[in-house]
Scaffold this motif. Structure first.
Motif, PDB file in Angstrom:
ATOM      1  N   VAL A 104       0.867  -1.174   0.000  1.00 46.48           N
ATOM      2  CA  VAL A 104       0.000   0.000   0.000  1.00 46.48           C
ATOM      3  C   VAL A 104       0.905   1.226   0.000  1.00 46.48           C
ATOM      4  O   VAL A 104       1.842   1.316   0.802  1.00 46.48           O
ATOM      5  CB  VAL A 104      -0.932   0.010   1.230  1.00 46.48           C
ATOM      6  N   TYR A 158       0.253   7.931  -2.938  1.00 43.47           N
ATOM      7  CA  TYR A 158       0.734   8.533  -4.180  1.00 43.47           C
ATOM      8  C   TYR A 158       0.121   9.904  -4.362  1.00 43.47           C
ATOM      9  O   TYR A 158      -0.866  10.246  -3.709  1.00 43.47           O
ATOM     10  CB  TYR A 158       0.463   7.624  -5.387  1.00 43.47           C
ATOM     11  N   PHE A 193      -3.269  10.348  -2.220  1.00 39.33           N
ATOM     12  CA  PHE A 193      -4.215   9.271  -2.468  1.00 39.33           C
ATOM     13  C   PHE A 193      -3.593   7.969  -1.996  1.00 39.33           C
ATOM     14  O   PHE A 193      -2.378   7.885  -1.825  1.00 39.33           O
ATOM     15  CB  PHE A 193      -4.552   9.182  -3.962  1.00 39.33           C
ATOM     16  N   GLY A 245      -3.197   3.791  -2.741  1.00 38.57           N
ATOM     17  CA  GLY A 245      -3.349   2.753  -3.749  1.00 38.57           C
ATOM     18  C   GLY A 245      -2.503   1.540  -3.406  1.00 38.57           C
ATOM     19  O   GLY A 245      -1.631   1.597  -2.542  1.00 38.57           O
ATOM     20  N   THR A 246      -2.753   0.457  -4.112  1.00 37.03           N
ATOM     21  CA  THR A 246      -2.000  -0.771  -3.935  1.00 37.03           C
ATOM     22  C   THR A 246      -1.164  -1.014  -5.178  1.00 37.03           C
ATOM     23  O   THR A 246      -1.653  -0.847  -6.302  1.00 37.03           O
ATOM     24  CB  THR A 246      -2.968  -1.957  -3.723  1.00 37.03           C
ATOM     25  N   ILE A 304      -0.258   1.306 -10.144  1.00 35.43           N
ATOM     26  CA  ILE A 304      -1.026   1.425  -8.911  1.00 35.43           C
ATOM     27  C   ILE A 304      -2.502   1.172  -9.193  1.00 35.43           C
ATOM     28  O   ILE A 304      -3.048   1.677 -10.178  1.00 35.43           O
ATOM     29  CB  ILE A 304      -0.863   2.843  -8.327  1.00 35.43           C
ATOM     30  N   SER A 305      -3.150   0.435  -8.302  1.00 34.47           N
ATOM     31  CA  SER A 305      -4.599   0.279  -8.360  1.00 34.47           C
ATOM     32  C   SER A 305      -5.211   1.587  -7.875  1.00 34.47           C
ATOM     33  O   SER A 305      -5.016   1.983  -6.726  1.00 34.47           O
ATOM     34  CB  SER A 305      -5.037  -0.870  -7.449  1.00 34.47           C
ATOM     35  N   GLY A 306      -5.952   2.250  -8.749  1.00 36.86           N
ATOM     36  CA  GLY A 306      -6.503   3.553  -8.399  1.00 36.86           C
ATOM     37  C   GLY A 306      -7.871   3.511  -7.760  1.00 36.86           C
ATOM     38  O   GLY A 306      -8.341   4.507  -7.224  1.00 36.86           O
ATOM     39  N   ASP A 307      -8.548   2.352  -7.791  1.00 35.57           N
ATOM     40  CA  ASP A 307      -9.885   2.242  -7.227  1.00 35.57           C
ATOM     41  C   ASP A 307     -10.078   0.802  -6.756  1.00 35.57           C
ATOM     42  O   ASP A 307     -10.142  -0.119  -7.568  1.00 35.57           O
ATOM     43  CB  ASP A 307     -10.935   2.611  -8.282  1.00 35.57           C
ATOM     44  N   ALA A 308     -10.184   0.625  -5.453  1.00 31.29           N
ATOM     45  CA  ALA A 308     -10.317  -0.718  -4.882  1.00 31.29           C
ATOM     46  C   ALA A 308     -11.571  -1.436  -5.372  1.00 31.29           C
ATOM     47  O   ALA A 308     -11.634  -2.665  -5.367  1.00 31.29           O
ATOM     48  CB  ALA A 308     -10.329  -0.631  -3.360  1.00 31.29           C
ATOM     49  N   ARG A 322      -6.177   1.687 -13.269  1.00 29.12           N
ATOM     50  CA  ARG A 322      -4.754   1.490 -12.995  1.00 29.12           C
ATOM     51  C   ARG A 322      -4.002   2.743 -13.423  1.00 29.12           C
ATOM     52  O   ARG A 322      -4.297   3.297 -14.472  1.00 29.12           O
ATOM     53  CB  ARG A 322      -4.232   0.295 -13.779  1.00 29.12           C
ATOM     54  N   TYR A 323      -3.046   3.153 -12.610  1.00 30.86           N
ATOM     55  CA  TYR A 323      -2.249   4.341 -12.920  1.00 30.86           C
ATOM     56  C   TYR A 323      -0.767   3.978 -12.951  1.00 30.86           C
ATOM     57  O   TYR A 323      -0.289   3.215 -12.113  1.00 30.86           O
ATOM     58  CB  TYR A 323      -2.447   5.435 -11.868  1.00 30.86           C
TER      59      TYR A 323
END
Length: 80
Positions: free
Chosen positions: A25, A28, A40, A42-43, A54-58, A64-65
């Motif tokens: 985690v 960012y 923010f 992200g994972t 990075i996962s932008g929304d769980a 993805r970013y």
């Protein structure tokens, strides 16, 4: 939000870019525009020598970013 103002954070972040691994985690930032510098959570989905994904929304695995590989990755605003 739970813990607000009490000095406690509900997340445990990895701020050491040298040890980043998938599943970490991270905090960012968005670079540029009205969201410049906003934090923010992200994972990490992918870790590369020069960037991370990075996962932008769980709740949506398709969000993805691509971010810089540094202690607090930067994601360009045009991806958001």
């Amino acid at each position: 939000m739970i813990g607000m103002g009490e000095g406690e954070c509900p997340f445990e972040f990895n701020f050491d870019a040298a040890t980043f691994k998938v599943g970490d985690v991270v905090s960012y930032r968005i670079g540029g525009g009205s969201l410049d510098g906003m934090p923010f959570v992200g994972t990490l989905l992918e870790v590369h020598d020069d960037h991370v994904v990075i996962s932008g929304d769980a709740n949506d695995p398709l969000v993805r970013y691509r971010g810089t590989r540094e202690s607090r990755p930067v994601v360009s605003e045009d991806q958001v």
